[in-house]
Design a protein around this motif. Structure first.
Motif, short mmCIF file in Angstrom:
data_model
loop_
_atom_site.label_atom_id
_atom_site.label_comp_id
_atom_site.label_asym_id
_atom_site.label_seq_id
_atom_site.Cartn_x
_atom_site.Cartn_y
_atom_site.Cartn_z
N VAL A 9 -88.80 -30.35 -61.13
CA VAL A 9 -87.95 -29.32 -60.52
C VAL A 9 -87.35 -28.49 -61.65
N SER A 11 -88.44 -24.81 -64.19
CA SER A 11 -89.48 -24.47 -65.17
C SER A 11 -88.89 -23.87 -66.43
N ASN A 14 -87.72 -27.05 -71.10
CA ASN A 14 -87.79 -28.51 -71.02
C ASN A 14 -88.60 -28.99 -69.83
N VAL A 32 -91.85 -27.00 -59.48
CA VAL A 32 -91.22 -26.17 -58.45
C VAL A 32 -90.04 -25.43 -59.08
N GLY A 40 -87.01 -20.22 -67.00
CA GLY A 40 -85.61 -20.59 -67.23
C GLY A 40 -85.01 -19.72 -68.32
N ARG A 43 -86.92 -15.73 -70.53
CA ARG A 43 -87.32 -14.65 -69.64
C ARG A 43 -87.04 -13.32 -70.32
N TRP A 240 -86.04 -22.75 -54.17
CA TRP A 240 -84.90 -23.54 -54.64
C TRP A 240 -84.91 -24.89 -53.94
N ASP A 256 -85.10 -30.65 -64.11
CA ASP A 256 -84.65 -29.82 -65.23
C ASP A 256 -83.38 -29.11 -64.77
N LYS A 289 -72.46 -12.29 -71.64
CA LYS A 289 -73.70 -11.75 -72.25
C LYS A 289 -73.69 -10.22 -72.09
N ASN A 408 -78.31 -23.74 -63.84
CA ASN A 408 -78.03 -24.66 -64.95
C ASN A 408 -76.88 -24.17 -65.83
N TYR A 409 -76.58 -22.86 -65.78
CA TYR A 409 -75.53 -22.33 -66.65
C TYR A 409 -74.18 -22.44 -65.94
N ILE A 414 -74.20 -22.30 -71.64
CA ILE A 414 -75.65 -22.12 -71.83
C ILE A 414 -76.28 -23.30 -72.55
N GLY A 453 -79.05 -28.48 -76.06
CA GLY A 453 -79.40 -27.08 -75.82
C GLY A 453 -80.36 -26.47 -76.83
C1 LIG Z 1 -77.54 -15.92 -72.79
C2 LIG Z 1 -78.27 -17.08 -73.43
C3 LIG Z 1 -78.67 -16.99 -74.75
C4 LIG Z 1 -79.38 -18.04 -75.33
N1 LIG Z 1 -79.85 -17.89 -76.61
C5 LIG Z 1 -80.66 -18.83 -77.14
C6 LIG Z 1 -81.36 -18.57 -78.34
O1 LIG Z 1 -81.31 -17.46 -78.89
N2 LIG Z 1 -82.14 -19.57 -78.85
C7 LIG Z 1 -82.28 -20.78 -78.23
O2 LIG Z 1 -82.99 -21.66 -78.74
N3 LIG Z 1 -81.64 -21.04 -77.06
C8 LIG Z 1 -80.86 -20.09 -76.50
N4 LIG Z 1 -80.26 -20.28 -75.28
C9 LIG Z 1 -80.31 -21.63 -74.68
C10 LIG Z 1 -81.64 -21.94 -74.04
O3 LIG Z 1 -82.08 -20.87 -73.24
C11 LIG Z 1 -81.48 -23.21 -73.20
O4 LIG Z 1 -80.91 -24.24 -73.99
C12 LIG Z 1 -82.82 -23.69 -72.68
O5 LIG Z 1 -83.43 -22.68 -71.89
C13 LIG Z 1 -82.64 -24.95 -71.85
O6 LIG Z 1 -83.88 -25.29 -71.28
P1 LIG Z 1 -83.96 -26.15 -69.95
O7 LIG Z 1 -85.40 -26.25 -69.63
O8 LIG Z 1 -83.18 -27.39 -70.13
O9 LIG Z 1 -83.20 -25.32 -68.82
P2 LIG Z 1 -83.36 -23.82 -68.34
O10 LIG Z 1 -84.06 -23.00 -69.34
O11 LIG Z 1 -82.00 -23.41 -67.92
O12 LIG Z 1 -84.32 -23.92 -67.08
C14 LIG Z 1 -83.95 -24.56 -65.88
C15 LIG Z 1 -84.81 -23.99 -64.77
O13 LIG Z 1 -84.64 -24.77 -63.61
C16 LIG Z 1 -84.52 -23.91 -62.49
N5 LIG Z 1 -83.76 -24.64 -61.47
C17 LIG Z 1 -82.52 -25.16 -61.61
N6 LIG Z 1 -82.15 -25.76 -60.46
C18 LIG Z 1 -83.19 -25.63 -59.60
C19 LIG Z 1 -83.41 -26.04 -58.26
N7 LIG Z 1 -82.48 -26.72 -57.57
N8 LIG Z 1 -84.58 -25.73 -57.65
C20 LIG Z 1 -85.54 -25.04 -58.34
N9 LIG Z 1 -85.37 -24.62 -59.61
C21 LIG Z 1 -84.22 -24.92 -60.24
C22 LIG Z 1 -83.80 -22.70 -63.03
O14 LIG Z 1 -84.01 -21.56 -62.22
C23 LIG Z 1 -84.44 -22.57 -64.41
O15 LIG Z 1 -85.61 -21.77 -64.35
C24 LIG Z 1 -79.62 -19.23 -74.62
C25 LIG Z 1 -79.24 -19.32 -73.28
C26 LIG Z 1 -78.59 -18.23 -72.69
C27 LIG Z 1 -78.25 -18.29 -71.23
#
Ligand SMILES: Cc1cc2nc3c(=O)[nH]c(=O)nc-3n(C[C@H](O)[C@H](O)[C@H](O)COP(=O)(O)OP(=O)(O)OC[C@H]3O[C@@H](n4cnc5c(N)ncnc54)[C@H](O)[C@@H]3O)c2cc1C
Length: 478
Positions: A9, A11, A14, A32, A40, A43, A240, A256, A289, A408-409, A414, A453
């Motif tokens: 769950v 994308s 991670n 999904v 995530g 983008r 979702w 995730d 942001k 997630n935010y 973040i 993160g």
């Molecule tokens: C403004 C900003 C700037 C950043 N700058 C940097 C940078 O420059 N360099 C860096 O390394 N990191 C940066 N980060 C941090 C980095 O983006 C995150 O640490 C990283 O994306 C975390 O990955 P993740 O897979 O754990 O979660 P995420 O990337 O947050 O992905 C989670 C995904 O799960 C989906 N999701 C959540 N709940 C559900 C649900 N119930 N059903 C279906 N889908 C769901 C979300 O839509 C999302 O697509 C930044 C983040 C932000 C917001």
């Protein structure tokens, strides 16, 4: 109905890294995603004007460049798209001066004058041993380190606060340079471990640079999805997930998501003790942001800033420390510490003609609904007078609204949770293997699990290895 070996769950990097790791082991994997596109935090969209392509979340990728997961030959194409600004990061100071982390320790030290020798002594060995340090810190910190001395050297310098580390230096520039890098911890600079953030990120600048992705960070998501589909995995967007019972049948489910969402998704199936422990997990401060469409490059007064991919705005160590202390105390700083990325220094595809995109955020108290874009822009004017004349369009998102496009935010955090000592060593709860959720077949793979993160994919990798071990007869995960 199709039955999968594993459903993921979310994308983000991670979730997709977990899916790829499982698919490589021969499992049938389905992802999904709630948003209309996968990725995530990776983008890229036209957030301001047509043709101006902005990174919605992550923009600078030292952690990706360090990550063992992305070193795999499957990502050769992605790594070829990592473009390196001549200066990984710069830190302007008043009076038209700036300090910068250049690609080599030697040139950085040379520019620091009388602090150069101390800089060389501190960073030189860390840069030489960076693989050993990364092996330990981009991991759940559970196994004995491969090279204990290298890790011990990092630990001695990095376990303390940035303010303590900075005492090794006399001059404003060296101290400001480290403060800018330490600010990525999103903690007061007097807090433990902030030195470690600064050292890891500065050593990365010297070893692998702070690249951006040509065409935007969505290229990371594209590469992950390509690899997953090549291995037979599938990705479904625009759905979702509200309850685990909504998912297709599978042996394992990896989520995730943030701990708050895990509580919601798994509901009463979670044992009361685990629910209480998750409830104690604290988010970090939020970010506001800001993105700009500009008619040309930022008119930085200091030369080094014009070639830098990333800039840390906020002035001296004392000023950055004051701003971060305000945020930790729940106040909005008058002069915020800002992280700025100007991808246009190496990537002409982000804007039409002579135009440029500019990306920035500053830390604010979690959940803040204040739009601080004017305060961020004032910091830009301070070091690049005339900046405002270039602005074609500006768009900002408050911390309170960050979760609108990615749940997630939480409150604009973040990083998947605050970087306190407790949550750095054991996130989201104290457990030998924090990827296991005490519900049969359920695992956490987001940045709320170790190592936290950033775009490196390693939370997903270790969660996937745990799945392979627990349910498919694989070797111990770490
Ligand atoms: C403004 C900003 C700037 C950043 N700058 C940097 C940078 O420059 N360099 C860096 O390394 N990191 C940066 N980060 C941090 C980095 O983006 C995150 O640490 C990283 O994306 C975390 O990955 P993740 O897979 O754990 O979660 P995420 O990337 O947050 O992905 C989670 C995904 O799960 C989906 N999701 C959540 N709940 C559900 C649900 N119930 N059903 C279906 N889908 C769901 C979300 O839509 C999302 O697509 C930044 C983040 C932000 C917001």
């Amino acid at each position: 109905m199709t039955r999968y070996d594993a459903v993921v769950v979310g994308s983000g990097p991670n979730g997709l890294a977990a899916a790829v790791t499982l698919a490589r082991a021969g499992l049938a994997v389905h992802v999904v995603e709630g948003a209309p596109t996968p990725g995530g935090g990776c983008r890229t969209e036209e957030l301001t004007l047509p043709g101006f392509r902005h990174d919605v979340c992550s923009a600078a990728h030292p952690l990706l460049a360090l990550s063992p997961f992305f070193a795999d030959p499957a990502f050769d194409g992605l790594r070829a798209r990592l473009v390196q600004p001549e200066v990984p990061f710069a830190h302007p100071l008043d009076g038209g001066r700036a300090v910068a982390a250049y690609r080599s320790v030697a040139s950085t030290a040379e520019a620091l004058g009388s602090d150069g020798a101390a800089y060389r002594r501190l960073l030189g060995p860390l840069v030489d041993d960076l693989e050993a340090v990364v092996d330990a810190v981009l991991a759940p910190i559970r196994r004995p380190p491969a090279r204990p001395w290298a890790l011990a050297r990092f630990g001695v310098a990095g376990a303390g606060s940035l303010e303590h580390l900075a005492r090794r230096f006399d001059g404003t520039p060296a101290r400001a340079l480290l403060a800018g890098a330490g600010g990525h911890a999103v903690r007061p600079l007097s807090a433990p471990l902030t030195a470690g953030f600064a050292l890891l990120l500065t050593a990365a600048a010297h070893r692998v640079g702070w690249p951006v992705v040509a065409g935007g960070s969505s290229g990371v998501a594209d590469a992950l999805v390509d690899e997953l589909t090549r291995l037979g995995g599938t990705v479904e967007t625009g759905r979702w997930v509200e309850r685990l019972s909504d998912l297709p049948a599978s042996t394992a489910v990896l989520v995730d998501v943030a701990p708050t969402a895990l509580l919601r998704l798994a509901g009463d199936r979670l044992p009361a003790g685990y629910r209480r422990a998750l409830g104690r997990f604290v988010p970090g401060p939020g970010v506001c942001k800001v993105d700009w469409a500009l008619s040309g490059p930022v008119p930085w007064t200091a030369e080094a800033c014009r070639a830098a991919g990333t800039l840390h705005l906020g002035g001296t160590l004392r000023e950055v420390a004051a701003a971060e202390a305000d945020v930790a105390a729940g106040r909005l700083p008058d002069r915020p510490y800002c992280i700025v990325v100007q991808p246009g220094v190496v990537d002409a595809t982000r804007a039409p003609g002579d135009g440029r995109t500019l990306w920035a955020y500053c830390h604010v108290p979690n959940g803040s609904d204040r739009d601080v874009a004017d305060a961020v822009q004032a910091q830009l004017e301070r070091f690049a007078p005339g900046f405002g004349d270039l602005v074609l369009e500006r768009r900002s998102v408050t911390a309170a609204r960050m979760a609108d496009h990615n749940p997630n935010y939480v409150g604009g955090d973040i990083g998947g949770g605050g970087n306190t000592v407790r949550q750095t060593l054991s996130r989201p709860v104290a457990a030998w293997n924090p990827y296991r959720v005490p519900v049969p077949g359920l695992f956490l793979c987001s940045s709320s699990a170790p190592p936290g993160g950033g775009v490196h994919g390693m939370c997903g990798v270790y969660a996937a290895r745990t799945v392979l071990h627990d349910l498919f007869g694989g070797p111990p995960p770490f």
